[in-house]
Design an enzyme around this catalytic site. Structure first.
Site, short mmCIF file in Angstrom:
data_model
loop_
_atom_site.label_atom_id
_atom_site.label_comp_id
_atom_site.label_asym_id
_atom_site.label_seq_id
_atom_site.Cartn_x
_atom_site.Cartn_y
_atom_site.Cartn_z
N SER A 8 0.79 -1.35 0.01
CA SER A 8 0.31 -0.05 0.03
C SER A 8 0.57 1.45 0.15
O SER A 8 1.76 1.21 0.53
CB SER A 8 -0.86 -0.23 1.26
OG SER A 8 -1.61 1.06 1.13
N TYR B 256 -1.32 -1.00 10.36
CA TYR B 256 -1.53 -0.89 9.33
C TYR B 256 -0.36 -0.87 8.01
O TYR B 256 -0.07 -1.75 7.46
CB TYR B 256 -2.61 -0.26 8.28
CG TYR B 256 -3.09 -0.87 7.00
CD1 TYR B 256 -3.72 -1.54 6.65
CD2 TYR B 256 -2.81 0.20 6.04
CE1 TYR B 256 -4.20 -1.79 5.12
CE2 TYR B 256 -2.87 0.02 5.03
CZ TYR B 256 -3.40 -1.10 4.20
OH TYR B 256 -4.38 -1.23 3.16
#
Length: 256
Positions: free
Chosen positions: A148, A161
């Site tokens: 990501s 995350y």
């Protein structure tokens, strides 16, 4: 694309969004796919769509956060198709109870960090470990992991995350370096904000507008954008690409 017909690829997290789009694209290119997901009903729906379009696919329920379940996913793939040629890791815990509680460090809940890393990072390591012996025994194969832009974005929230996704980048480079000479290619796709049902529910209209403004594209991303990039990396056209992290984000991040 060259070299995808007849390949057998596991999609770890393939029920919806980027995973489902990639499963469909690979099947369209002639690959056989195993759609693994914790949401078995959604995985079965994706498999039905592929079968209705003339493709070959099997649904398997599994949990990236469970070591035994990961092994079952790879074992089922080998049992169904006689082997495995590739792995696409795309699953993540995006639930409100995990990603939704991933605040800044002073608000940190260690349980959120543990669950995030168990699924988003350790889960990828487990799937890679389970598939590698099969790939090595046949002289090579391809692994594509999903990271990501959060890995280097420096967001004020979601540090667990982001850290898990940075770890995925490191894991990928390790695999490419350790087994590259034995025919293993391993790369990362790092999407920006993609209009999938899992991600959009975490963003309001203002945040979506800001994401669009930050990019150099007239639109936000769609699962098909990632599916095309993943299919290319699995294909023989990408035979000399390994250890790379590709930002597929409409030009939000300009990285050399």
């Amino acid at each position: 694309m060259r070299g995808l017909k007849g390949k057998r690829v596991v999609i770890a997290g393939g029920a919806t969004g980027i995973g489902a789009a990639t499963a469909g694209r690979l099947a369209e290119e002639g690959a056989s796919v195993v759609v693994g997901d914790i949401n078995l009903a959604a995985a079965q729906a994706t498999v039905k769509d592929i079968a209705d379009a003339g493709g070959a696919a099997v649904a398997v329920g599994f949990d990236l956060g469970d070591e035994g379940s990961v092994q079952v996913l790879i074992d089922r793939t080998v049992a169904e198709f006689g082997g495995v040629d590739g792995l696409f890791n795309v699953g993540a815990d995006l639930s409100a109870d995990t990603l939704g509680r991933d605040g800044d460090l002073l608000e940190m809940d260690p349980a959120v960090w543990r669950r995030t890393h168990d699924v988003n990072l350790l889960g990828y390591a487990l799937t890679c470990r389970a598939v590698l012996p099969h790939l090595l025994s046949q002289g090579g194969g391809v692994i594509v992991n999903t990271s990501s832009g959060a890995a280097w974005g420096g967001e004020p929230t979601r540090p667990a995350y982001a850290a898990s996704k940075a770890g995925v980048n490191t894991l990928t480079r390790h695999i490419a370096s350790r087994w590259g000479k034995e025919g293993i290619r391993c790369n990362v796709l790092a999407p920006g904000l993609v209009l999938s049902e899992q991600l959009v529910r975490h963003f309001d209209a203002r945040q979506l507008a800001l994401a669009l403004e930050a990019g150099r594209s007239p639109r936000l991303g769609e699962p098909a954008d990632l599916a095309g990039a993943a299919a290319f990396l699995f294909s023989d056209d990408a035979a000399w690409i390994s250890g790379q992290t590709w930002s597929i984000d409409g030009g939000v991040s300009l990285r050399g």
